[in-house]
Scaffold this motif. Structure first.
Motif, PDB file in Angstrom:
ATOM      1  N   GLY A 187      -0.033  -3.694  -0.565  1.00 53.30           N
ATOM      2  CA  GLY A 187       0.989  -2.728  -0.981  1.00 53.30           C
ATOM      3  C   GLY A 187       1.539  -1.925   0.188  1.00 53.30           C
ATOM      4  O   GLY A 187       2.485  -1.148   0.021  1.00 53.30           O
ATOM      5  N   VAL A 188       0.927  -2.106   1.358  1.00 54.94           N
ATOM      6  CA  VAL A 188       1.401  -1.387   2.548  1.00 54.94           C
ATOM      7  C   VAL A 188       1.452  -2.295   3.777  1.00 54.94           C
ATOM      8  O   VAL A 188       1.818  -1.870   4.866  1.00 54.94           O
ATOM      9  CB  VAL A 188       0.489  -0.178   2.888  1.00 54.94           C
ATOM     10  N   PHE A 189       1.060  -3.543   3.567  1.00 59.86           N
ATOM     11  CA  PHE A 189       0.999  -4.479   4.697  1.00 59.86           C
ATOM     12  C   PHE A 189       1.493  -5.840   4.208  1.00 59.86           C
ATOM     13  O   PHE A 189       0.931  -6.390   3.261  1.00 59.86           O
ATOM     14  CB  PHE A 189      -0.459  -4.595   5.184  1.00 59.86           C
ATOM     15  N   PRO A 190       2.562  -6.386   4.827  1.00 56.14           N
ATOM     16  CA  PRO A 190       3.113  -7.648   4.327  1.00 56.14           C
ATOM     17  C   PRO A 190       2.169  -8.825   4.554  1.00 56.14           C
ATOM     18  O   PRO A 190       1.735  -9.065   5.671  1.00 56.14           O
ATOM     19  CB  PRO A 190       4.400  -7.822   5.152  1.00 56.14           C
ATOM     20  N   LEU A 191       1.849  -9.552   3.474  1.00 54.27           N
ATOM     21  CA  LEU A 191       0.976 -10.719   3.584  1.00 54.27           C
ATOM     22  C   LEU A 191       1.797 -12.001   3.460  1.00 54.27           C
ATOM     23  O   LEU A 191       2.215 -12.358   2.351  1.00 54.27           O
ATOM     24  CB  LEU A 191      -0.091 -10.699   2.481  1.00 54.27           C
ATOM     25  N   LYS A 215       3.129  -5.286  -5.240  1.00 51.84           N
ATOM     26  CA  LYS A 215       2.269  -4.150  -4.883  1.00 51.84           C
ATOM     27  C   LYS A 215       3.063  -3.078  -4.114  1.00 51.84           C
ATOM     28  O   LYS A 215       2.787  -1.888  -4.253  1.00 51.84           O
ATOM     29  CB  LYS A 215       1.055  -4.629  -4.090  1.00 51.84           C
ATOM     30  N   PHE A 216       4.047  -3.490  -3.296  1.00 54.52           N
ATOM     31  CA  PHE A 216       4.923  -2.491  -2.667  1.00 54.52           C
ATOM     32  C   PHE A 216       5.661  -1.727  -3.780  1.00 54.52           C
ATOM     33  O   PHE A 216       5.828  -0.513  -3.714  1.00 54.52           O
ATOM     34  CB  PHE A 216       5.952  -3.166  -1.748  1.00 54.52           C
ATOM     35  N   GLY A 217       6.125  -2.470  -4.797  1.00 61.52           N
ATOM     36  CA  GLY A 217       6.833  -1.837  -5.916  1.00 61.52           C
ATOM     37  C   GLY A 217       5.932  -0.871  -6.665  1.00 61.52           C
ATOM     38  O   GLY A 217       6.339   0.233  -7.032  1.00 61.52           O
ATOM     39  N   LEU A 218       4.685  -1.284  -6.864  1.00 70.00           N
ATOM     40  CA  LEU A 218       3.722  -0.435  -7.580  1.00 70.00           C
ATOM     41  C   LEU A 218       3.481   0.862  -6.813  1.00 70.00           C
ATOM     42  O   LEU A 218       3.351   1.938  -7.392  1.00 70.00           O
ATOM     43  CB  LEU A 218       2.402  -1.201  -7.775  1.00 70.00           C
ATOM     44  N   ARG A 219       3.470   0.753  -5.486  1.00 67.27           N
ATOM     45  CA  ARG A 219       3.274   1.956  -4.671  1.00 67.27           C
ATOM     46  C   ARG A 219       4.423   2.957  -4.922  1.00 67.27           C
ATOM     47  O   ARG A 219       4.184   4.144  -5.154  1.00 67.27           O
ATOM     48  CB  ARG A 219       3.233   1.580  -3.185  1.00 67.27           C
ATOM     49  N   GLY A 220       5.651   2.433  -4.903  1.00 68.11           N
ATOM     50  CA  GLY A 220       6.813   3.304  -5.122  1.00 68.11           C
ATOM     51  C   GLY A 220       6.799   3.915  -6.509  1.00 68.11           C
ATOM     52  O   GLY A 220       7.087   5.107  -6.689  1.00 68.11           O
ATOM     53  N   PHE A 221       6.445   3.099  -7.493  1.00 62.61           N
ATOM     54  CA  PHE A 221       6.388   3.591  -8.879  1.00 62.61           C
ATOM     55  C   PHE A 221       5.387   4.748  -8.988  1.00 62.61           C
ATOM     56  O   PHE A 221       5.689   5.804  -9.561  1.00 62.61           O
ATOM     57  CB  PHE A 221       5.984   2.438  -9.808  1.00 62.61           C
ATOM     58  N   ALA A 222       4.214   4.555  -8.402  1.00 62.42           N
ATOM     59  CA  ALA A 222       3.164   5.582  -8.506  1.00 62.42           C
ATOM     60  C   ALA A 222       3.589   6.872  -7.804  1.00 62.42           C
ATOM     61  O   ALA A 222       3.346   7.971  -8.307  1.00 62.42           O
ATOM     62  CB  ALA A 222       1.857   5.047  -7.902  1.00 62.42           C
ATOM     63  N   SER A 268      -3.080   6.407  -6.147  1.00 58.34           N
ATOM     64  CA  SER A 268      -3.255   4.966  -5.934  1.00 58.34           C
ATOM     65  C   SER A 268      -4.413   4.728  -4.982  1.00 58.34           C
ATOM     66  O   SER A 268      -4.658   5.543  -4.084  1.00 58.34           O
ATOM     67  CB  SER A 268      -1.996   4.353  -5.303  1.00 58.34           C
ATOM     68  N   VAL A 269      -5.094   3.612  -5.194  1.00 60.41           N
ATOM     69  CA  VAL A 269      -6.126   3.193  -4.240  1.00 60.41           C
ATOM     70  C   VAL A 269      -5.689   1.855  -3.635  1.00 60.41           C
ATOM     71  O   VAL A 269      -5.090   1.020  -4.316  1.00 60.41           O
ATOM     72  CB  VAL A 269      -7.520   3.055  -4.908  1.00 60.41           C
ATOM     73  N   PHE A 270      -5.995   1.675  -2.360  1.00 61.46           N
ATOM     74  CA  PHE A 270      -5.559   0.482  -1.630  1.00 61.46           C
ATOM     75  C   PHE A 270      -6.779  -0.216  -1.028  1.00 61.46           C
ATOM     76  O   PHE A 270      -7.053  -0.078   0.181  1.00 61.46           O
ATOM     77  CB  PHE A 270      -4.587   0.888  -0.509  1.00 61.46           C
ATOM     78  N   PRO A 271      -7.532  -0.943  -1.854  1.00 63.96           N
ATOM     79  CA  PRO A 271      -8.737  -1.592  -1.302  1.00 63.96           C
ATOM     80  C   PRO A 271      -8.376  -2.718  -0.333  1.00 63.96           C
ATOM     81  O   PRO A 271      -7.289  -3.313  -0.437  1.00 63.96           O
ATOM     82  CB  PRO A 271      -9.426  -2.193  -2.533  1.00 63.96           C
ATOM     83  N   GLY A 272      -9.301  -3.016   0.576  1.00 62.93           N
ATOM     84  CA  GLY A 272      -9.198  -4.241   1.375  1.00 62.93           C
ATOM     85  C   GLY A 272      -9.714  -5.371   0.497  1.00 62.93           C
ATOM     86  O   GLY A 272      -9.647  -5.286  -0.734  1.00 62.93           O
ATOM     87  N   CYS A 316      -1.591   0.836   9.052  1.00 62.50           N
ATOM     88  CA  CYS A 316      -0.597   0.349   8.090  1.00 62.50           C
ATOM     89  C   CYS A 316       0.682   1.180   8.173  1.00 62.50           C
ATOM     90  O   CYS A 316       1.787   0.650   8.099  1.00 62.50           O
ATOM     91  CB  CYS A 316      -1.163   0.349   6.669  1.00 62.50           C
ATOM     92  N   THR A 317       0.535   2.484   8.354  1.00 57.91           N
ATOM     93  CA  THR A 317       1.705   3.353   8.497  1.00 57.91           C
ATOM     94  C   THR A 317       2.487   2.961   9.754  1.00 57.91           C
ATOM     95  O   THR A 317       3.714   2.850   9.743  1.00 57.91           O
ATOM     96  CB  THR A 317       1.263   4.833   8.585  1.00 57.91           C
ATOM     97  N   LEU A 318       1.735   2.717  10.828  1.00 47.75           N
ATOM     98  CA  LEU A 318       2.354   2.351  12.107  1.00 47.75           C
ATOM     99  C   LEU A 318       3.090   1.009  11.995  1.00 47.75           C
ATOM    100  O   LEU A 318       4.221   0.861  12.468  1.00 47.75           O
ATOM    101  CB  LEU A 318       1.251   2.259  13.165  1.00 47.75           C
ATOM    102  N   PHE A 319       2.470   0.047  11.319  1.00 52.46           N
ATOM    103  CA  PHE A 319       3.084  -1.277  11.182  1.00 52.46           C
ATOM    104  C   PHE A 319       4.369  -1.207  10.368  1.00 52.46           C
ATOM    105  O   PHE A 319       5.335  -1.913  10.636  1.00 52.46           O
ATOM    106  CB  PHE A 319       2.107  -2.267  10.530  1.00 52.46           C
TER     107      PHE A 319
END
Ligand SMILES: NC(=O)c1ccc[n+]([C@@H]2O[C@H](COP(=O)([O-])OP(=O)(O)OC[C@H]3O[C@@H](n4cnc5c(N)ncnc54)[C@H](OP(=O)(O)O)[C@@H]3O)[C@@H](O)[C@H]2O)c1
Length: 274
Positions: A140-144, A154-161, A177-181, A236-239
């Motif tokens: 949700g914060v790092f493109p796979l 998951k990027f969309g879910l982040r914005g929604f939350a 939101s939680v962002f597990p590895g 992730c913020t930096l990327f």
């Protein structure tokens, strides 16, 4: 209507994806901590074991009628909800070049659209002081690459939350939101088998029980977004801020993750043969 121990457990938690690796561990933990737990699971698929929840509700996130019925059933079981953890999710790794429309739509429906619909439907049961937690992902914060649809959902879910958090703040309903590895569940196995991103192995996959503990611990914090470590959050913020920096780091990260994946496979083989 209520399980016999309902009266002794005043706090009510609802967990979607309760039949999954993380969801099931979370249900167990919530019950240990005194919550009365309503677990959501699909009608078909893995059965939701009654040993893990106090009350189960059928819910298919790809089916609007099932969603509406699930919301009614939840409210019938309890007039209020203290904690709602959205944990259901799905991934179907595929390069965009060979994307199958039905698989793409299904992931977006389960990870994003169904979550938005269910959130809308259960909001009347969320009172002041209650809390909604969305189980996102580092995707949700790092493109796979290779899991672009999962990433997009998951990027969309982040914005929604984040937007919902602003909407519900005046009503004193918390949203985070939680962002597990990576986590050792059937989802990770599926990713490995179907050619998902090697970057899942940047760090060793965690056990679902540990992730459940962490998710519940975040419910006591004020943070709107929770990452496994400050290191993950910072990079992730930096990327995202600099895709060029991400490109520069990618070869090193890929090599590191390949070694992690080899280690993980070796350990699995060793555990299977013990
Ligand atoms: N595993 C990881 O490495 C990882 C890492 C970061 C984030 N996450 C996130 O963590 C969450 C839980 O994943 P997990 O690892 O526990 O996966 P899992 O073991 O595969 O469980 C997925 C859950 O989602 C449910 N689900 C799937 N399709 C559904 C549908 N159409 N309607 C309703 N429920 C549906 C499954 O129900 P059935 O039993 O019926 O299939 C299951 O309960 C997901 O949101 C995932 O994106 C996982």
């Amino acid at each position: 209507m209520f399980h016999e121990s309902r009266e002794s457990r005043r706090k009510v938690a609802v967990v979607s994806g309760a039949s999954g690796g993380i969801g099931r561990a979370l249900c167990d933990l919530l019950r240990q901590r005194g919550y009365w737990v309503i677990g959501l699971a699909r009608a078909q698929g893995r059965a939701l074991d009654a040993a893990h929840v106090d009350h189960s509700v059928t819910c298919d996130l790809t089916d609007a009628a099932s969603l509406a019925e699930a919301a009614r059933a939840i409210r019938h079981a309890s007039e209020h909800i203290d904690l709602f953890v959205f944990c259901a999710g799905a991934i179907a790794p595929q390069p965009v070049a060979t994307l199958q429309a039905d698989l793409a739509l299904e992931q977006v429906q389960i990870n994003l659209v169904g979550v938005m619909q269910l959130t809308h439907a259960i909001l009347p049961a969320m009172a002041e002081g209650s809390h909604i937690i969305y189980t996102n992902s580092m995707a949700g914060v790092f493109p796979l690459a290779g899991s672009s649809v999962y990433t997009a959902s998951k990027f969309g879910l982040r914005g929604f939350a984040l937007a919902l958090e602003q909407e519900l703040r005046p009503r004193k309903i918390r949203v985070s939101s939680v962002f597990p590895g990576s986590v050792n569940t059937s989802m990770l196995m599926k990713e490995m088998e179907q050619g998902g991103s090697v970057l899942n192995f940047m760090s060793a996959p965690q056990e679902p029980e540990a992730i459940a503990e962490w998710i519940l611990a975040t419910s006591h914090k004020k943070r709107v977004e929770n990452f496994p470590s400050s290191f993950d959050s910072f990079f992730c913020t930096l990327f995202l801020w600099s895709p060029r920096f991400l490109r520069l780091c990618m070869p090193l990260m890929t090599a590191w993750a390949k070694a992690g994946r080899a280690r993980y496979r070796r350990n699995r083989l060793k555990n299977a043969s013990d």
